[in-house]
Design an enzyme around this catalytic site. Sequence first.
Site: not given
Length: 466
Positions: A166, A357
Amino acid sequence: MDSKPFPEGFLWGTATSSYQIEGAWQEDGKGLSVWDMFVRKPGAVWWEQRGDVACDHYHLYKEDVALMKQMSTKAYRFSISWPRVIPNGTGAVSAKGLDFYDRLVDELLASGIQPYVTLFHWDYPYDLYCRGGWLNPFSPDWFADYTTVVVNKLSDRVQHWITINEPQVFVAEGHLVARHAPGLNMVRKELLQVIHHVLLAHGKSVQAIRANTKLPAQVGIAPIGGGRIPASDSPQDVELARLKMFACGDQPYWSISWYSDPIFFKQYPADGVKACEGDMPAIGPNDMDIIGQPLDFYGVNIYGGRPVTSKNEYVHSTDFPDGYPITAYNWPVVPSALYWGPKFTWERYHCPIYITENGLGSMDWVTQDGRVYDLQRIDFLGRYLAQLQKACEEKVDVRGYFQWSLMDNFEWGVGFQQRFGLVYVDFQTQKRTLKESAKYYRKIIEANAVLSPSDGESLLEMVAEL
Ligand code: FCB
């Protein structure tokens, strides 16, 4: 209970990251990370909590691998702490630090669990931050050198590598709004330079993996992948959501395309370039080729999405209606994000996808009978996975799913307030308890199918069967 199958060979796993679970923040010569420092700033983290000990996974990793096995998971995504391996970020390597990951990988493989290694999940070496961090033009090389050290040690057993987790979040939260380490407030020109260095670091890291790996390597990255969903099935809403999902605007720090177009198309998206005129980073003649290294997979972290409708004339995003279901973290529950996210991503980049995720924070505690009844998590999983299953059925190439998280852990700026685990952790005693959702997840894995209550069956009855 009803069951809808996933493609054969679909990979089921759980995910964590080093700072959030390891603890041992000063052990065996580990260097400081920006998170070790950030948590010591008054008011930076909820209730002044820190990840100094967290889940003490550094010492309890064998127990944790046994839990993964008990859940029948086939893969484990974890990250490596850069300053644990190279205490100053560059130069001398800590043999003891590396050895921890060596033992962890052995333990996983002995338990039949495939390691998926993330090289950077935000715990940046503090010494490198003092040398300018991601603004330093040498920062991509520092990351490539660190990659080489790890790959030399583990690539005789590790085949799956994720360079960076991320980038959107550590760039924007850490360098713009200061809610995450290192707690900076940069202006746009600096931020775009930081992002360019992060992308170069990714590209050089991919090169370092391919140049040094002993086993054939599969390499990817894991940006945020949730984005926009159409508010209705109308072709206009779908088209608008697709457009919005990859739009940049003049603040592209949170966007998907600003980070991913350079990787897949070797260029920044035109709308963003136009909107950011005057603040574009310095781009060297080979930079885009370095960034655009071919990838084997694209990891996407998806927790939710924002509905887009053509009826809204302002931002084309509807607000969620009053009383809409939210998690303990106030994140709206949007199961269809796990359909539209992979679908739009696959259409644009055509690279095999892993959901690296997905999960939720909930208010779990151990009840009087010693069990943890996290029904919300069971319902969330069932709803989200049903949407992912639909994407797979429509031939979106999704190879696997990693639940965030294996266990409750240190949730960055909100400390231990949010429990994201399938396993409950008592942070005083370090006792682990499988939540009911972990049993449900095991059933899903064993069936390779999403399981949901059949017509007339209550969720409670379904849980009782687990
Ligand atoms: C993601 C992070 C992960 C965790 C989850 C809840 O943004 O990658 O470390 O904090 O959110």
